[in-house]
Design a protein around this motif. Structure first.
Motif, PDB file in Angstrom:
ATOM      1  N   LYS A 225      -6.958  29.566  67.536  1.00  0.00           N
ATOM      2  CA  LYS A 225      -5.957  30.461  67.079  1.00  0.00           C
ATOM      3  C   LYS A 225      -5.446  31.281  68.591  1.00  0.00           C
ATOM      4  O   LYS A 225      -4.546  31.273  67.989  1.00  0.00           O
ATOM      5  N   GLU A 226      -6.541  31.165  69.464  1.00  0.00           N
ATOM      6  CA  GLU A 226      -6.129  32.598  70.864  1.00  0.00           C
ATOM      7  C   GLU A 226      -4.689  31.777  71.241  1.00  0.00           C
ATOM      8  O   GLU A 226      -3.917  31.816  72.183  1.00  0.00           O
ATOM      9  N   ARG A 227      -4.442  30.136  71.591  1.00  0.00           N
ATOM     10  CA  ARG A 227      -3.699  29.289  71.824  1.00  0.00           C
ATOM     11  C   ARG A 227      -2.111  29.836  71.629  1.00  0.00           C
ATOM     12  O   ARG A 227      -1.071  29.685  71.981  1.00  0.00           O
ATOM     13  N   MET A 228      -2.014  29.906  70.471  1.00  0.00           N
ATOM     14  CA  MET A 228      -0.870  29.937  69.319  1.00  0.00           C
ATOM     15  C   MET A 228      -0.565  31.487  69.934  1.00  0.00           C
ATOM     16  O   MET A 228       1.100  31.542  70.258  1.00  0.00           O
ATOM     17  N   ASN A 229      -0.810  32.642  69.587  1.00  0.00           N
ATOM     18  CA  ASN A 229      -1.062  33.946  70.327  1.00  0.00           C
ATOM     19  C   ASN A 229      -0.600  33.500  71.276  1.00  0.00           C
ATOM     20  O   ASN A 229       0.264  34.792  72.115  1.00  0.00           O
ATOM     21  N   ALA A 230      -0.686  32.928  72.700  1.00  0.00           N
ATOM     22  CA  ALA A 230       0.295  32.645  74.366  1.00  0.00           C
ATOM     23  C   ALA A 230       1.085  31.399  74.184  1.00  0.00           C
ATOM     24  O   ALA A 230       1.208  31.276  75.168  1.00  0.00           O
ATOM     25  N   ALA A 231       1.465  31.008  72.841  1.00  0.00           N
ATOM     26  CA  ALA A 231       2.313  30.659  72.763  1.00  0.00           C
ATOM     27  C   ALA A 231       2.606  29.485  73.019  1.00  0.00           C
ATOM     28  O   ALA A 231       3.983  28.444  73.690  1.00  0.00           O
ATOM     29  N   SER A 235       3.206  27.737  65.745  1.00  0.00           N
ATOM     30  CA  SER A 235       2.325  28.190  63.650  1.00  0.00           C
ATOM     31  C   SER A 235       1.053  27.282  63.880  1.00  0.00           C
ATOM     32  O   SER A 235       1.952  25.753  64.290  1.00  0.00           O
ATOM     33  N   TRP A 236       0.136  27.467  62.910  1.00  0.00           N
ATOM     34  CA  TRP A 236      -0.691  26.205  62.653  1.00  0.00           C
ATOM     35  C   TRP A 236       0.101  25.157  62.040  1.00  0.00           C
ATOM     36  O   TRP A 236      -0.133  24.250  62.387  1.00  0.00           O
TER      37      TRP A 236
END
Lengths: 306, 420, 180
Positions: A225-231, A235-236
């Motif tokens: 999930k943290e990869r999503m936060n790092a752009a 989204s999932w």
């Protein structure tokens, strides 16, 4: 014979095949009444785990115990490590305890490479940061061999967060050594083109649907999930739609193709539940094969003159 | 004490005798001089390092002004500019004067403090640049080295502000958002090793912005430790437009590549990271043709436990003072004028050190270095004068050897030993 | 290196005939016998004994393979050894009379390892030992039930058994070894 197992690149094809062959023998032990061999009696194996990974630690622990080694679990939680003891000081402690082998799981890439400078025994990399996880690659190729008869010549698609995956790196290297063709698939943020330099014939692709009809093996990687936060992706939902393996995509695979996942899975993200539970899926076998392959590795590193 | 150096070649010229007396070169020998056989030796103006970490105050377990001064003298340096990232940070007149005074007490090289650009290197509020400039240390170079002054408005103001006292901002060019968690050069090797990449563009983007800001403000900009071919191109173009920009390259970026990270030995971890061979080639070319003005060591001592650990947890930086001249000689060859220019005259000019950078000839300050280009040394980390031993050249054979260093007529290093 | 032939091809055949007869006699017809060849050369020997028992009294005898590498007590005195295959005949060994078959009986350590392996694999009613050559120098209290030939040897000498299946020829050689 090799002393340490730090990278899948340490293994040439004969050594990897030898490990597979020995693992096949070790697998028979699991079916016996006495699931134990006296082979490593008197040897001490330390499981040095700086990350929580009950699956991998247990797998190594069972493997070492089936070979009658003494197993010491040294977990970073609640130990001197948590109080800030350095890896070097911890290594000296293990050395003083007479560790014949140290199985290390560590969040920093290359930590096992450092450890070999500080212990006399063998060092076995059980996953270091975003670098490698060589025993996972050995058990994955072992699983391919037992399901499909061979590794050489297979088309293997590794799908997902290749950039941060130690499983992908080790598999790409070992599959190349064993003569399989690897395609790394995922969004360009997670599968940068530079990965085409990893081995002479690895390919990078962004379209999973184009790769599936040719694939003998699809290996899905866990996405965090943290990869999503790092752009790295939006989204999932979008990740799942573009790179998740669902029933419709599975239908594009050849009939004999298998689906692999190193676990733990995000069901419904990179892999649909019905795909994970289908007969093509080798996910449960991978776990069982893990013990046999790790027995073979421990035997290979510790079974001879020290 | 006076000296008579016989048969020495000044910058590769015909052998001559140099008399050193009363801090100057010149005069006729009187017979009471100590005679040094200069046969085969090259006399260079004393080297000036624009980028040194002396670690004092704060990390005296890694280096002190005294031990760093010894290393500098043994490396042929007569002046070093001490970077501001100490504890406390050199962001006030008090701290820069302390460092300056410690340097005077050591007496081996001129220690010229560099002041921080922003308070605590935090990149938020300008430090009292004028107070540091007016202090006994007479600070002219300001840098947040280790951190990038990434806020463009703050950088613009800093460039403008120091014009009042002919100061210069030395920028550590690193776009922080592009280098979050970065461990080594982003490329083939980082992909293989699973270490987070430090992309070249993170350096180039800041340099491109800063040369535009320097152009806009008409101020002086100095770029620290340029490490990429792209940066060399940007600086070349800026200079062609007349931007007042100078640039430095380190010995390690001239010699080593990211392949060194292969064994995860943190002695090769440095910021900016070791790059690729094509970057090394471009940096060498840039240094030769003058796009890069100077060599600066970025001498960065670290205590053993800060390097004897996992790569990701290790501090970046490597020793440089005692090996710099040999490496530059191996890169540039016996072009002594060029070496004097890149390692002494130009850094002295950028730092405003008027007593340094003079060719050792009659009437000049006796601040010079004797170098034996025929000798070869094998780098032994344990034998270095630095308090730390994090040299990336351990076991490497380097050409040339510093035989003696003189600062205003005082012999600060001779035959491998510092004078104190 | 110079060697002396102890058993030629015909001798080996004759000796195996005799052992097969002795097994039939001692086990009252070999009805409950399982032959387990110890890798490497015990395996073809066990096979040959089974063929003879079938030929002499039409008694089919299950044959299996036992690799004792993982049970050796001298693993850490050599570089790592490859692991061979262990395969028990269908029906297993529980309650059967297991005859271990090996080429040479020397220190007894291989047989000791084989006995350890057997006890992990099942519970035979009885275990016996058949060897082609007994060269003496036992280090453990172990003796064979069926012996092809007793050959007195010096410790430094080497006994080499060659078999068609593994070596292309049938011959037993005594070589003057270099003292270990």
């Amino acid at each position: 014979m090799i002393k340490h197992l730090l990278s899948a690149a340490d293994l040439d094809a004969p050594t990897a095949t030898l490990i597979h062959d020995i693992a096949a023998e070790m697998a028979t032990v699991a079916g016996r009444e006495v699931k134990k061999l006296p082979t490593l009696r008197g040897r001490t194996v330390v499981n040095l785990f700086y990350e929580d990974s009950t699956r991998t630690r247990t797998s190594f622990e069972v493997a070492a115990k089936r070979l009658s080694a003494d197993v010491v679990n040294f977990s970073a939680k609640g130990s001197s490590v948590e109080k800030g003891e350095s890896l070097k000081d911890t290594a000296w402690t293990l050395q003083a305890m007479g560790a014949d082998a140290v199985v290390i799981r560590h969040p920093a890439s290359g930590a096992p490479n450092r450890l070999v400078n500080w212990v006399h025994g063998s060092v076995l990399n059980a996953g270091d940061g975003t670098h490698e996880h060589p025993t996972q690659a050995l058990l994955d190729t072992y699983t391919m061999r037992s399901r499909l008869g061979t590794v050489a010549g297979l088309n293997v698609a590794i799908v997902g967060d290749v950039l941060h995956s130690r499983v992908a790196r080790s598999n790409a290297l070992l599959l190349h050594t064993l003569g399989a063709k690897v395609t790394l698939v995922g969004p360009p943020t997670l599968v940068p083109p530079v990965f085409e330099t990893l081995t002479p014939d690895v390919r990078v692709g962004y379209d999973i649907d184009a790769v599936l009809p040719e694939a003998d093996v699809v290996m899905m990687l866990r996405v965090q999930k943290e990869r999503m936060n790092a752009a790295f992706f939006p989204s999932w939902h979008e990740y799942s739609r573009r790179y998740g393996l669902d029933a419709a995509r599975v239908r594009r695979l050849p009939d004999h193709a298998i689906v692999m996942h190193p676990g733990p899975m995000n069901r419904g993200v990179e892999i649909a539940p019905d795909v994970a539970d289908s007969p093509r899926s080798t996910i449960v076998e991978q776990v069982a094969n893990g013990v046999s392959v790790r027995m073979a590795c421990l035997y290979l590193l510790l079974g001879g003159r020290s | 004490m006076s000296y008579l150096i016989r048969n020495v070649s000044v910058l590769g010229g015909d052998p001559t005798d140099l008399v050193v007396r009363d801090g100057l070169i010149g005069g006729t020998p009187t017979g009471d001089e100590e005679v040094i056989d200069g046969t085969g030796l090259i006399a260079l103006p004393g080297l000036v390092d624009l980028h040194t970490h002396l670690r004092e105050p704060g990390r005296e377990d890694a280096e002190t002004v005294l031990t760093g001064s010894r290393a500098a003298a043994l490396g042929g340096f007569t002046a070093v500019c001490a970077m501001a990232n100490t504890t406390p940070v050199a962001d006030t007149a008090g701290v820069v004067e302390q460092v300056w005074r410690l340097g005077r007490e050591a007496g081996l090289v001129d220690v010229q403090p560099i002041g921080a650009v922003t308070v605590g290197l935090a990149g938020e509020q300008l430090a009292e640049l004028g107070a540091m400039a007016e202090s006994a240390a007479r600070v002219r170079v300001f840098s947040d080295d280790g951190m990038c002054v990434h806020d463009p408005r703050l950088m613009r103001r800093a460039l403008e502000y120091v014009k009042a006292f002919d100061g210069v901002i030395a920028q550590h060019a690193e776009e922080p958002r592009l280098t979050q968690g970065a461990q080594m050069h982003e490329g083939e090797v980082s992909a293989r090793l699973g270490l987070t990449g430090w992309p070249s563009v993170a350096e180039e983007a800041i340099i491109a912005r800063d040369v535009l800001l320097a152009e806009h403000t008409g101020a002086r900009l100095h770029v620290c430790h340029v490490s990429t071919a792209g940066s060399v191109d940007i600086i070349r173009q800026a200079k062609a437009r007349g931007v007042r920009v100078t640039a430095e390259v380190t010995p390690h970026h001239l010699l080593l590549t990211d392949e060194k990270a292969g064994g995860y030995d943190p002695v090769y971890k440095v910021n900016p990271p070791l790059r690729t061979q094509s970057d090394v080639d471009a940096l060498r070319q840039g240094l030769t043709d003058g796009v890069i003005d100077i060599v600066a060591t970025d001498h960065a001592p670290h205590a053993g436990h800060d390097k004897d650990c996992e790569w990701a947890y290790a501090r970046p930086g490597m020793l440089g003072l005692e090996t710099a001249l040999g490496i530059v000689f191996s890169v540039l060859g016996p072009d002594w004028e060029l070496i004097a220019d890149r390692m002494s005259r130009t850094p002295a000019r950028i730092a405003g050190l008027a007593e340094h950078g003079h060719t050792p000839a009659d009437g000049a300050p006796a601040t010079f270095t004797l170098f034996d280009p025929q000798a070869r040394i094998t780098v032994d980390p344990g034998a270095l004068a630095s308090l730390s031993s994090n040299t990336p050249y351990a076991g490497m054979e380097l050409p040339g050897r510093v035989v003696a260093t003189f600062l205003r007529g005082v012999r600060t290093a001779f035959d491998g030993k510092a004078s104190q | 290196m110079a060697y002396k032939v102890i058993l030629a091809e015909t001798d080996i055949h004759r000796v195996l005939d005799r052992i097969a007869h002795q097994i039939l006699e001692k086990t009252q017809g070999a009805g409950d016998v399982v032959l387990l060849g110890i890798a490497t050369r015990g395996v073809p020997l066990a096979q040959r004994l089974a063929e003879r028992i079938l030929a002499f009294e039409q008694q089919p005898t299950p044959v299996g393979t036992l690799d004792i590498t993982l049970y050796r007590d001298d693993l850490n005195r050599h570089s790592t050894r490859a692991v061979g295959h262990t395969e028990l005949p269908t029906g297993g060994i529980d309650g059967r009379r297991v005859i271990l078959v090996d080429d040479v009986l020397f220190s007894g350590r291989t047989v000791r390892a084989a006995l350890d392996a057997l006890s992990d694999l099942g519970r035979p009613a009885a275990v016996q030992l058949a060897v082609l050559v007994d060269r003496g120098h036992r280090q453990l209290p172990i003796r064979a039930d069926y012996v092809g030939k007793n050959i007195p040897t010096a410790l430094a000498e080497q006994v080499r058994v060659l078999l068609k299946e593994t070596d292309g020829t049938d011959e037993v050689r005594l070589t003057e070894g270099t003292p270990a």
